[in-house]
Design a protein around this motif. Structure first.
Motif, PDB file in Angstrom:
ATOM      1  N   VAL A 158     -38.585  30.739  -0.906  1.00 34.65           N
ATOM      2  CA  VAL A 158     -39.131  30.866  -2.048  1.00 34.65           C
ATOM      3  C   VAL A 158     -40.635  31.493  -2.049  1.00 34.65           C
ATOM      4  CG1 VAL A 158     -40.383  28.647  -2.061  1.00 34.65           C
ATOM      5  CG2 VAL A 158     -39.591  29.451  -4.126  1.00 34.65           C
ATOM      6  N   GLY A 159     -40.563  32.401  -2.914  1.00 32.31           N
ATOM      7  CA  GLY A 159     -41.796  33.286  -3.009  1.00 32.31           C
ATOM      8  C   GLY A 159     -41.903  34.490  -2.397  1.00 32.31           C
ATOM      9  N   GLY A 160     -40.608  34.804  -1.857  1.00 25.66           N
ATOM     10  CA  GLY A 160     -40.516  35.967  -1.024  1.00 25.66           C
ATOM     11  C   GLY A 160     -39.368  36.732  -1.690  1.00 25.66           C
ATOM     12  N   ARG A 161     -39.024  37.876  -1.439  1.00 24.55           N
ATOM     13  CA  ARG A 161     -37.889  38.947  -1.751  1.00 24.55           C
ATOM     14  C   ARG A 161     -37.590  39.943  -0.967  1.00 24.55           C
ATOM     15  NH1 ARG A 161     -35.896  39.269  -7.136  1.00 24.55           N
ATOM     16  NH2 ARG A 161     -35.972  41.433  -7.118  1.00 24.55           N
ATOM     17  N   TRP A 162     -36.388  40.147  -0.509  1.00 26.58           N
ATOM     18  CA  TRP A 162     -35.978  41.079   0.622  1.00 26.58           C
ATOM     19  C   TRP A 162     -35.135  42.064  -0.101  1.00 26.58           C
ATOM     20  CZ3 TRP A 162     -36.867  36.004   1.055  1.00 26.58           C
ATOM     21  CH2 TRP A 162     -37.815  35.590   2.198  1.00 26.58           C
ATOM     22  N   PRO A 163     -35.093  43.503   0.469  1.00 28.21           N
ATOM     23  CA  PRO A 163     -34.217  44.234   0.037  1.00 28.21           C
ATOM     24  C   PRO A 163     -32.806  43.935  -0.190  1.00 28.21           C
ATOM     25  CG  PRO A 163     -35.644  45.442   1.472  1.00 28.21           C
ATOM     26  CD  PRO A 163     -35.857  43.767   1.457  1.00 28.21           C
ATOM     27  N   ALA A 164     -32.557  43.039   0.679  1.00 27.46           N
ATOM     28  CA  ALA A 164     -30.996  42.539   0.826  1.00 27.46           C
ATOM     29  C   ALA A 164     -31.103  41.014   1.193  1.00 27.46           C
ATOM     30  CB  ALA A 164     -30.004  43.317   1.576  1.00 27.46           C
ATOM     31  N   ALA A 165     -29.957  40.144   0.719  1.00 23.44           N
ATOM     32  CA  ALA A 165     -29.929  38.809   0.799  1.00 23.44           C
ATOM     33  C   ALA A 165     -28.400  38.396   1.089  1.00 23.44           C
ATOM     34  CB  ALA A 165     -30.769  38.023  -0.096  1.00 23.44           C
ATOM     35  N   VAL A 166     -28.254  37.558   2.154  1.00 23.04           N
ATOM     36  CA  VAL A 166     -27.074  37.084   2.372  1.00 23.04           C
ATOM     37  C   VAL A 166     -26.983  35.712   2.105  1.00 23.04           C
ATOM     38  CG1 VAL A 166     -25.091  36.845   4.024  1.00 23.04           C
ATOM     39  CG2 VAL A 166     -26.310  39.051   3.941  1.00 23.04           C
ATOM     40  N   VAL A 167     -26.458  34.959   1.140  1.00 23.82           N
ATOM     41  CA  VAL A 167     -26.462  33.802   0.716  1.00 23.82           C
ATOM     42  C   VAL A 167     -25.202  33.295   1.219  1.00 23.82           C
ATOM     43  CG1 VAL A 167     -26.638  31.760  -1.051  1.00 23.82           C
ATOM     44  CG2 VAL A 167     -28.163  33.929  -1.309  1.00 23.82           C
ATOM     45  N   PRO A 181     -31.040  25.055  -9.924  1.00 21.57           N
ATOM     46  CA  PRO A 181     -32.340  25.759  -9.242  1.00 21.57           C
ATOM     47  C   PRO A 181     -32.152  26.405  -7.906  1.00 21.57           C
ATOM     48  CG  PRO A 181     -32.819  23.633 -10.092  1.00 21.57           C
ATOM     49  CD  PRO A 181     -31.483  23.732 -10.199  1.00 21.57           C
ATOM     50  N   TRP A 182     -31.229  25.559  -7.075  1.00 20.52           N
ATOM     51  CA  TRP A 182     -30.856  26.196  -5.548  1.00 20.52           C
ATOM     52  C   TRP A 182     -30.266  27.478  -5.580  1.00 20.52           C
ATOM     53  CZ3 TRP A 182     -27.786  28.263  -2.189  1.00 20.52           C
ATOM     54  CH2 TRP A 182     -28.116  28.264  -0.872  1.00 20.52           C
ATOM     55  N   VAL A 183     -29.209  27.612  -6.669  1.00 15.06           N
ATOM     56  CA  VAL A 183     -28.688  28.913  -6.598  1.00 15.06           C
ATOM     57  C   VAL A 183     -29.423  30.061  -7.201  1.00 15.06           C
ATOM     58  CG1 VAL A 183     -26.563  30.027  -7.651  1.00 15.06           C
ATOM     59  CG2 VAL A 183     -26.369  27.685  -6.757  1.00 15.06           C
ATOM     60  N   TYR A 184     -30.125  29.688  -8.363  1.00 16.40           N
ATOM     61  CA  TYR A 184     -31.216  30.842  -8.901  1.00 16.40           C
ATOM     62  C   TYR A 184     -32.104  31.019  -8.037  1.00 16.40           C
ATOM     63  CZ  TYR A 184     -34.361  32.507 -12.399  1.00 16.40           C
ATOM     64  OH  TYR A 184     -35.125  33.097 -13.165  1.00 16.40           O
ATOM     65  N   THR A 185     -32.655  30.214  -7.039  1.00 16.49           N
ATOM     66  CA  THR A 185     -33.641  30.592  -6.121  1.00 16.49           C
ATOM     67  C   THR A 185     -33.065  31.257  -5.021  1.00 16.49           C
ATOM     68  OG1 THR A 185     -34.976  28.569  -6.483  1.00 16.49           O
ATOM     69  CG2 THR A 185     -35.551  29.708  -4.658  1.00 16.49           C
ATOM     70  N   ALA A 186     -32.098  30.956  -4.639  1.00 17.22           N
ATOM     71  CA  ALA A 186     -31.273  31.685  -3.495  1.00 17.22           C
ATOM     72  C   ALA A 186     -30.895  33.195  -3.801  1.00 17.22           C
ATOM     73  CB  ALA A 186     -30.092  31.105  -2.951  1.00 17.22           C
ATOM     74  N   PHE A 187     -30.241  33.218  -4.817  1.00 19.44           N
ATOM     75  CA  PHE A 187     -29.503  34.502  -5.514  1.00 19.44           C
ATOM     76  C   PHE A 187     -30.755  35.504  -5.791  1.00 19.44           C
ATOM     77  CE2 PHE A 187     -25.065  33.514  -6.691  1.00 19.44           C
ATOM     78  CZ  PHE A 187     -24.848  32.875  -5.462  1.00 19.44           C
ATOM     79  N   GLY A 188     -31.832  34.866  -6.188  1.00 18.92           N
ATOM     80  CA  GLY A 188     -33.146  35.599  -6.671  1.00 18.92           C
ATOM     81  C   GLY A 188     -33.788  36.383  -5.775  1.00 18.92           C
ATOM     82  N   ARG A 189     -33.629  35.926  -4.368  1.00 15.85           N
ATOM     83  CA  ARG A 189     -34.283  36.524  -3.405  1.00 15.85           C
ATOM     84  C   ARG A 189     -33.949  38.099  -3.228  1.00 15.85           C
ATOM     85  NH1 ARG A 189     -37.927  34.438  -4.880  1.00 15.85           N
ATOM     86  NH2 ARG A 189     -36.512  33.789  -6.437  1.00 15.85           N
ATOM     87  N   ALA A 190     -32.926  38.273  -3.629  1.00 14.84           N
ATOM     88  CA  ALA A 190     -32.523  39.999  -3.335  1.00 14.84           C
ATOM     89  C   ALA A 190     -33.136  40.858  -4.233  1.00 14.84           C
ATOM     90  CB  ALA A 190     -30.867  39.861  -3.410  1.00 14.84           C
ATOM     91  N   GLU A 191     -33.525  42.232  -3.631  1.00 10.49           N
ATOM     92  CA  GLU A 191     -34.135  42.939  -4.829  1.00 10.49           C
ATOM     93  C   GLU A 191     -32.962  44.038  -5.003  1.00 10.49           C
ATOM     94  OE1 GLU A 191     -37.342  44.779  -2.438  1.00 10.49           O
ATOM     95  OE2 GLU A 191     -38.735  43.349  -3.296  1.00 10.49           O
ATOM     96  N   ARG A 192     -32.106  44.395  -3.972  1.00 14.55           N
ATOM     97  CA  ARG A 192     -31.266  45.590  -4.034  1.00 14.55           C
ATOM     98  C   ARG A 192     -29.812  45.264  -3.981  1.00 14.55           C
ATOM     99  NH1 ARG A 192     -32.763  49.908   0.097  1.00 14.55           N
ATOM    100  NH2 ARG A 192     -30.637  50.720  -0.583  1.00 14.55           N
ATOM    101  N   HIS A 193     -29.627  44.036  -3.154  1.00 13.82           N
ATOM    102  CA  HIS A 193     -28.249  43.726  -3.067  1.00 13.82           C
ATOM    103  C   HIS A 193     -28.190  42.307  -2.418  1.00 13.82           C
ATOM    104  CE1 HIS A 193     -24.330  43.912  -0.953  1.00 13.82           C
ATOM    105  NE2 HIS A 193     -24.768  43.195  -0.206  1.00 13.82           N
TER     106      HIS A 193
END
Length: 755
Positions: free
Chosen positions: A682-691, A704-716
């Motif tokens: 939380v508080g960070g974002r990355w070009p790609a995230a694999v959840v 909130p967990w799904v929202y936070t995890a999925f929201g860490r991705a910027e492009r993919h």
């Protein structure tokens, strides 16, 4: 409402306030859930419904071991400089001392109790008697509640000096002789001798004598459970050991309140606490709570169930009672909440510093668009403003900072993490390329003095406007430190996305402020763009929608079992995402619900290291080039990379800054970081995230967990999906777990409700 899930079978570095369990500890289920606690935690539901055994979810998972300072090279000239973590902890100690002084200065009782009877009245009388120096009494004080005093000028914490912190040696490190004395007592009681340093640090001077006189003080060491402390007490006390021992009752009461704090509660309702004590084998739970209050190890409060209801008249012949709830909490959190309420009331009721005329502010607002203009107008008139929105809305506080600087204000922003700091700093540079400095700090760096504008002669921040982003991550102690450090006439803007996971520490400051409606609130109308923005926005309102992703912005990868989940995750990070999306492995972040289990962070990091940076792990399992998560203090995670290791410790680079972790701290505060939990991310974002959502993670999921995890991705975003219908069910039906706090009531007593 559901009870809290069990923690992992073993605690990871980066788990807030939880130490590795002693040898012989029973193993908990492997899956660690998202949340804000780290050991066994109590909720009002769980205790009241017979589930007092419930524990908190993954505790913000980005913290190190509580109370220990972060390590940097202590040799040579470095001895004169505090590390960021040491300074942060020292500032917190100063703030707690200040709160204690405020409490001693208060002349009135904690709360009125004229209409209480029975056990509630006895408990309230007990705490009042303790404050006056007398023993608990059975009579009820009949005086009406005195009017609440206006907030006074705060006694602000000064930045800790290296000399002060270093006078007694390393912060939080007990003397070798004290550790050896405790080790002998532990050996005598059959407890693991490896706990000696932790016990000595927790109990302080004379720890061995304290432990011998009261063996249940072992519960002050995080990770120790009541049944383990009982076994230790039986070995030391022999026939004198009994379940109804007052010492045991008090220790278990404090332990339960600590576990509740790890789960995010600042206080517990009395029925929940009593039920939890009964389930822990305390024969007279009411007496145990009263004894704990009498010994000043906890505080008791009564809060009106309907704060807006009028107080019953003193001459009411029918003796109408005002419905109240009785709450018990640890002093540090309860008083931090009071201090926070006082500080917020000071901001709301004070007149902001006049920098620029009303016409100047209006011209600045007129040059902005949409809700950014609303935010500027709100800041012109108010001392406290709340701003809500997603990632795209960050342009609005950026516009406010640029406008404020143009009007001559000393304006700063603070973020939860270095990644957020760098991201917002880039936004500011884009908004005002000619600004002399980006003037963005992390909250921890601001409080410790390592970053930010510094403090003035009175100990207040040397600024006129502070914009705190990631405000949902503020716990009550951090928020109290921030607010009390603001000078008179300063403006405070708290901004963030209310749908993300709450803070790792106790409290729900941002959510409580939004619900209290005591200050202007500006909701951004700027949606997050693209398929990812559409997906995450839907999750925020409880809908898991299928979105069109022509550029492969969202990819679902179904898996059947844990082995396949690990294999597909490694394949995505190392091959598929770099090849198809163009995002290299070092810019892709894996997120999973817990540390333990076959698809937890430990298993995933081991597999990812083997593929991406194989090596023998010469220094505590780490090699140069390893991606790591460093936890300098409870509630914080700094992503970084291993540079080298030598006699001084493990050398890291975290957000471009060098860090040296001493050898003795590596195991506790550093772990591999290719895979993180949602709370760590939380508080960070990355070009790609694999959840990664393995089948055994179903119970850990929430909206909130799904929202936070999925929201860490910027492009993919790739979702390794093995939970079937548990994912849409979590999004639609499982909101954030409730937390018991007093902040709304405290704010209501001091501030008018905003329309």
């Amino acid at each position: 409402m559901s009870t809290e899930p069990e923690p992992t079978e073993e605690t990871e570095p980066g788990t807030r306030g939880v130490a590795p369990e002693p040898e012989g500890t029973e193993e908990a289920p492997a899956q660690e859930a998202d949340g804000a606690g780290g050991g066994e935690a109590v909720t009002a539901e769980s205790a009241g419904s017979g589930a007092a055994e419930s524990v908190s979810e993954e505790p913000g998972a980005d913290a190190g071991e509580g109370g220990d300072s972060a390590g940097v090279d202590a040799d040579g000239a470095e001895k004169a400089r505090l590390s960021e973590a040491e300074a942060e902890l020292a500032a917190q100690r100063i703030e707690r001392e200040r709160i204690a002084r405020r409490k001693a200065e208060k002349q009135g009782p904690v709360a009125s109790g004229a209409k209480l009877s029975g056990k509630a009245a006895d408990l309230l009388a007990a705490v009042r008697a303790v404050e006056s120096g007398a023993k608990p009494v059975a009579a009820v004080f009949g005086e009406p509640e005195p009017p609440r005093r206006a907030a006074q000028e705060p006694v602000r914490p000064r930045p800790a000096s290296a000399e002060a912190a270093g006078a007694g040696g390393s912060a939080g490190v007990p003397a070798p002789g004290a550790v050896e004395a405790v080790r002998r007592v532990l050996a005598e009681g059959g407890a693991p001798e490896g706990l000696a340093a932790q016990v000595a640090a927790a109990l302080g001077e004379g720890a061995d004598d304290q432990l011998r006189a009261d063996p249940w003080q072992l519960l002050r060491v995080t990770g120790v459970r009541p049944e383990q402390a009982d076994g230790f007490a039986r070995a030391l006390l022999g026939a004198e050991c009994a379940p109804d021992d007052e010492r045991r009752g008090r220790a278990v009461t404090v332990w339960l309140l600590e576990q509740a704090a790890l789960a995010g509660h600042t206080v517990l309702e009395m029925p929940a606490l009593v039920a939890a004590l009964a389930q822990r084998g305390v024969p007279d739970a009411d007496a145990a709570v009263q004894s704990t209050i009498a010994e000043a190890e906890a505080l008791v409060f009564q809060d009106a169930l309907d704060p807006a209801a009028p107080e019953p008249a003193e001459d009411d012949e029918e003796e109408a009672e005002r419905p109240v709830r009785i709450l018990v909490g640890l002093e540090r959190y309860a008083l931090a909440e009071e201090s926070l309420a006082d500080g917020l009331a000071r901001l709301i009721n004070s007149v902001p510093k006049e920098d620029g005329s009303a016409a100047d502010w209006e011209r600045a607002a007129g040059s902005a668009e949409g809700s950014a203009a609303e935010l500027i107008r709100a800041a012109a008139a108010g001392g406290l403003i709340l701003h809500t929105g997603g990632e795209a809305s960050l342009t609005e506080p950026a516009a406010l900072l640029v406008a404020a600087r143009g009007l001559g204000l000393r304006a700063w922003a603070a973020t939860h993490s270095p990644l957020g700091r760098d991201r917002f700093g880039a936004l500011l540079e884009e908004a005002d390329p000619h600004a002399p400095a980006r003037q963005v700090a992390t909250v921890a760096g601001l409080l410790s003095g390592a970053e930010g504008p510094g403090r003035d002669a009175d100990g207040a921040f040397d600024l006129d406007l502070l914009v705190v982003l990631d405000a949902p991550q503020l716990d009550v102690e951090t928020a109290a430190l921030l607010v009390e450090s603001l000078p008179d006439g300063a403006r405070l803007v708290l901004g963030g996305d209310p749908a993300v996971l709450w803070s790792a520490g106790p409290g729900r400051v941002f959510a409580d402020l939004l619900a209290a409606r005591i200050c202007p609130q500006v909701a951004s109308r700027r949606p997050d763009p693209g398929p990812l923005g559409e997906l995450v926005s839907g999750i925020g309102i409880g809908e898991l929608n299928q979105v069109e992703a022509p550029g492969k912005e969202v990819v679902i990868v179904p898996v059947r079992d844990a082995g396949e989940a690990v294999h597909r995750t490694v394949q995505l990070v190392a091959d598929s995402v770099p090849r198809a999306i163009g995002v290299p492995a070092e810019e892709t972040q894996v997120i999973t619900p817990g540390h333990g289990g076959a698809v937890g962070t430990r298993a995933l990091n081991a597999a990812l290291k083997e593929r991406l940076n194989p090596g023998p792990g010469r220094f505590g399992g780490f090699d140069p080039g390893d991606r790591v998560a460093y936890s300098p203090a409870p509630g914080r995670t700094l992503p970084g990379q291993v540079v080298k290791a030598d006699a001084d410790g493990l050398h890291l680079t975290c957000s471009g800054e060098p860090v040296v972790v001493p050898k003795e701290r590596v195991e506790q505060s550093v772990r591999h970081g290719w895979a993180l939990t949602a709370h760590q991310a939380v508080g960070g974002r990355w070009p790609a995230a694999v959840v990664v959502l393995p089948g055994d993670a179903a119970q850990a999921l929430s909206r909130p967990w799904v929202y936070t995890a999925f929201g860490r991705a910027e492009r993919h975003l790739s979702v390794v999906h093995g939970v079937e219908q548990a994912l849409p069910r979590a999004v639609a039906e499982i909101p954030a777990k409730p937390r018991t706090t007093r902040l709304p009531v405290l704010l209501g007593a001091q501030t008018p409700t905003s329309g």
